[in-house]
Design an enzyme around this catalytic site. Structure first.
Site, mmCIF file in Angstrom:
data_model
loop_
_atom_site.group_PDB
_atom_site.id
_atom_site.type_symbol
_atom_site.label_atom_id
_atom_site.label_comp_id
_atom_site.label_asym_id
_atom_site.label_seq_id
_atom_site.Cartn_x
_atom_site.Cartn_y
_atom_site.Cartn_z
ATOM 1 N N GLU B 29 0.842 -1.192 0.000
ATOM 2 C CA GLU B 29 0.000 0.000 0.000
ATOM 3 C C GLU B 29 0.884 1.251 0.000
ATOM 4 O OE1 GLU B 29 -2.159 -0.966 3.530
ATOM 5 O OE2 GLU B 29 -2.997 -2.755 2.589
ATOM 6 N N ALA B 59 -5.637 -4.311 0.766
ATOM 7 C CA ALA B 59 -6.136 -5.688 0.830
ATOM 8 C C ALA B 59 -4.963 -6.587 1.183
ATOM 9 C CB ALA B 59 -6.728 -6.076 -0.527
ATOM 10 N N GLU B 60 -4.742 -6.787 2.477
ATOM 11 C CA GLU B 60 -3.543 -7.529 2.881
ATOM 12 C C GLU B 60 -3.596 -8.996 2.469
ATOM 13 O OE1 GLU B 60 -5.063 -5.289 4.772
ATOM 14 O OE2 GLU B 60 -3.528 -3.751 4.980
ATOM 15 N N GLN B 82 1.871 -2.127 5.521
ATOM 16 C CA GLN B 82 2.120 -0.729 5.878
ATOM 17 C C GLN B 82 2.509 -0.609 7.360
ATOM 18 O OE1 GLN B 82 -0.985 2.490 5.179
ATOM 19 N NE2 GLN B 82 0.596 2.854 3.634
ATOM 20 N N PHE B 83 1.837 -1.372 8.179
ATOM 21 C CA PHE B 83 2.232 -1.562 9.573
ATOM 22 C C PHE B 83 2.147 -3.068 9.830
ATOM 23 C CE2 PHE B 83 1.358 2.894 9.717
ATOM 24 C CZ PHE B 83 2.108 3.410 10.767
ATOM 25 N N ASP B 85 1.063 -4.627 12.176
ATOM 26 C CA ASP B 85 -0.235 -4.998 12.755
ATOM 27 C C ASP B 85 -1.222 -5.483 11.683
ATOM 28 O OD1 ASP B 85 -0.096 -3.088 15.591
ATOM 29 O OD2 ASP B 85 1.158 -2.560 13.875
ATOM 30 N N PHE B 86 -1.114 -4.880 10.491
ATOM 31 C CA PHE B 86 -2.101 -5.170 9.443
ATOM 32 C C PHE B 86 -1.931 -6.566 8.853
ATOM 33 C CE2 PHE B 86 -2.036 -0.316 8.355
ATOM 34 C CZ PHE B 86 -2.524 -0.038 9.622
ATOM 35 N N HIS B 127 -0.812 0.128 15.729
ATOM 36 C CA HIS B 127 0.396 0.526 15.004
ATOM 37 C C HIS B 127 1.650 0.304 15.839
ATOM 38 C CE1 HIS B 127 -2.917 2.747 13.108
ATOM 39 N NE2 HIS B 127 -2.191 2.762 12.008
#
Lengths: 356, 320
Positions: B29, B59-60, B82-83, B85-86, B127
């Site tokens: 992303e 859309a991971e 992107q992080f 966590d995602f 995050h």
């Protein structure tokens, strides 16, 4: 239906037709034998078949070139493996949890692939492999290769997020992928009516994915739809969703008596059996298909006889192969021996059919 | 050797792998024109073009799943979450699809997933996480966590060249804070532990940002403490861990991640199992308690292990 008939007439030779029927008969014979082996205790776990749905995987895979992968055939799609040319003996050894080249006993049921012929095995989290197929298509686009990926999913799978991510992704980048929806009306015991408010065909359009509905019990109609979807994909016109309307004639697996299904519905669909219909049609056309069932039965019997002599896997190997220890040399997914999966290659593959 | 930040080293590593192997590409992303949320991919679009520096939908599962497909087709995708966590949204594709592929089907999945992880700057519960243990528990995935710029570049090269899916943890709090000499050549770092500071009296085991916390704590103590930088969690360099404990007889294991079933728990279990006779004290652990990472600075500092608590733990164990 008329347009599919006309297109089939343009595309299919009589050798193709005999080949299509033969592959459907083979799928049924393998699965009937599989159910028997399960009941005899020779297949552990459970056994899952695609009775009544043979036209879907056979017809669609017939339209692929040898370089087009299937990612992935699901538990009703044995026909995709058979058309691609995976060895029957290995399939039975895999079913029985014996040592085999496809999964080495690490997997069962129709959870196998055959990288040599470009088939990636399924996972049980549906429709994860739609996303992976989209990634294959992305790679082909990046390398400017004229190839397209075929992926299968059921009506139930359209409820999950990966379905939407795959459709959106492929629609956005107009990727060469065919999404084949096997609408067999049931997700285990849950009917489609409890699965979605909007038909997946409508939802596909919203993602910029061309969509079409076919009679999933008409092998030629499925073939034509897949053939046209492939042409669109290679022309750069993006993905297609094919909704093949069919019905699951058995339970979810051999352990499931499907008592939740209206017997009237089963009788109704039994009258539309794809193999009976196609046999009658080819006979009407003047083709002699009387010996096919016997040929297929002999092929299955021979494969099972050999598979039953195969050893069980060595327990000492159970922890091996979690990681790949050497980088794969070049592309892993083979293209098989044939330029085409089935279509137009019958003369080489089936000398007896060519002579017929 | 040039002095580079941890972030620059990752960026250099990506660029060099992309230059030397045309199969390597990045996707994620905002990785294109924007250069990524942390600017790790800054400039790559200009050099390699949009086909190899791919901005994706949010859309991971799509990112990881399509990367699996591309890897099967013979490419070498490097995905950016992107992080970190995602990655939970792409968990299934990693754990059930990528991780099991070779064992089940004999298909290699040469895939790298970069996870910017860790807290310390008020990122809050979505995050700041350190999700490495999720993946350590899933067979078929490698997990690496560099602490220095040189290892960040070297382990990234190793991850990209590895024929397996590799989770690459890059600690956000190290991005611009840590600088160091980085070899110009693209040399892969082995997935083994490293002695960050030799010592005789006690061993501290850490990885990622906690290596720096440990080194800072030790520098403020009058004690001969060894700091072992694990670098790789899967594979875990068991022999290096055991060798250090055999030398010092005391072990403190640090995690920035939540304590239960963390990487450090595995290290502690290993020591208890195979170095019991060498121990001269209990195996001690210091980790973040089992809470989401809170936003407000005093709350965040209260849960993340800091130098003060590390020093206390070292002193207590030395006195045992």
């Amino acid at each position: 239906m008329e347009s599919f008939d006309r297109r089939a007439g343009e595309l299919l030779s009589d050798d193709d037709r005999v080949g299509l029927l033969r592959q459907m008969l083979l799928m049924r014979a393998v699965e009937e034998r599989g159910n028997a082996l399960y009941k005899q205790g020779k297949i552990p776990g459970s056994f899952y078949d695609g009775r009544g749905q043979e036209a879907v995987s056979v017809g669609a895979t017939w339209a692929l070139s040898g370089a087009d992968p299937v990612c992935s055939p699901l538990i009703r799609d044995l026909g995709a493996h058979l058309v691609k040319g995976t060895d029957l003996t290995q399939i039975f050894q895999h079913y029985m949890g014996r040592e085999n080249a496809l999964s080495h006993g690490r997997e069962g049921n129709v959870h196998f692939g055959d990288k040599g012929v470009g088939v990636v095995g399924m996972v049980s989290m549906l429709p994860d492999m739609m996303v992976v197929a989209t990634g294959l298509a992305m790679a082909y686009r990046m390398r400017a290769e004229q190839r397209c990926a075929l992926t299968f999913f059921g009506d139930g799978a359209t409820s999950r997020g990966d379905w939407h991510e795959a459709m959106n992704w492929a629609g956005l980048d107009r990727l060469p992928v065919i999404f084949l929806m096997e609408c067999n009306q049931l997700a285990y015991s849950t009917p489609s009516a409890r699965q979605f408010a909007r038909d997946p065909i409508e939802r596909a359009a919203a993602y910029g994915v061309h969509a079409t509905t076919v009679d999933g019990n008409d092998v030629e109609a499925v073939f034509v739809a897949a053939h046209d979807a492939r042409e669109r994909a290679l022309a750069g016109d993006g993905p297609t969703l094919i909704e093949a309307q069919t019905f699951r004639m058995h339970g979810h697996g051999a352990h499931d008596d499907a008592r939740y299904v209206d017997p009237g519905l089963i009788a109704e669909w039994a009258a539309r059996d794809p193999i009976d219909r196609y046999s009658a049609r080819l006979t009407e056309r003047g083709l002699d298909v009387t010996g096919l069932a016997e040929d297929v039965a002999a092929e299955v019997a021979e494969a099972v006889a050999v598979a039953l002599t195969a050893p069980m896997p060595d327990p000492a190997t159970a922890t091996e192969g979690v990681f790949c220890t050497s980088a794969p040399a070049g592309e892993q997914l083979g293209r098989g021996a044939e330029r085409w999966s089935g279509f137009a290659a019958m003369a080489q593959r089936l000398p007896s059919a060519a002579a017929a | 050797m040039a002095v580079r930040t941890y972030l620059q080293a990752i960026s250099d590593g990506l660029r060099e792998e992309m230059r030397s192997d045309e199969r390597v590409f990045v996707m994620g992303e905002d990785v294109g024109a924007f250069g990524g949320a942390f600017k790790v991919t800054d400039g790559l679009l200009e050099e390699f073009g949009a086909a190899r520096v791919r901005d994706t939908p949010i859309a991971e599962a799509g990112i990881v799943g399509t990367a699996v497909g591309a890897a099967l087709a013979g490419l070498r995708p490097v995905c950016e979450m992107q992080f970190g966590d995602f990655v939970a949204c792409g968990f299934d594709q990693l754990v059930n699809v990528a991780g099991k592929m070779h064992y089940r089907l004999g298909l290699a999945v040469p895939l790298t997933v970069r996870l910017p992880v860790g807290g310390g700057f008020s990122g809050g519960p979505f995050h700041s996480q350190n999700p490495e243990a999720w993946f350590m528990h899933a067979p078929g995935l490698k997990v690496v966590a560099p602490s220095t710029p040189a290892d960040a570049k070297g382990l990234l090269a190793a991850a990209i060249r590895d024929p397996n899916p590799v989770i690459f943890l890059e600690h956000k709090h190290l991005y611009r804070r840590v600088k160091g000499e980085v070899p110009e050549a693209a040399l892969p770092t082995p997935m083994t532990a490293r002695i960050a500071r030799p010592g005789e009296d006690l061993s501290v085991f850490a990885y990622g940002a906690m290596v720096h916390t440990a080194l800072e704590a030790v520098s403020e103590l009058e004690a001969d403490v060894e700091v072992v930088d694990l670098r790789s969690l899967v594979p875990l360099d068991e022999e290096a861990i055991l060798a250090s404990v055999r030398k010092t007889s005391k072990a403190l294991v640090l995690d920035e991640a939540n304590a239960t079933c963390a990487a450090g728990a595995q290290v502690a279990a290993l020591i208890a199992d195979r170095a019991f006779e060498d121990l001269d004290g209990p195996v001690r652990r210091l980790a973040t308690p089992d809470v989401p990472i809170p936003f407000s600075p005093p709350l965040e500092q209260a849960v993340l292990p800091g130098t003060t608590r590390v020093k206390e733990a070292i002193r207590e164990l030395l006195d045992y």
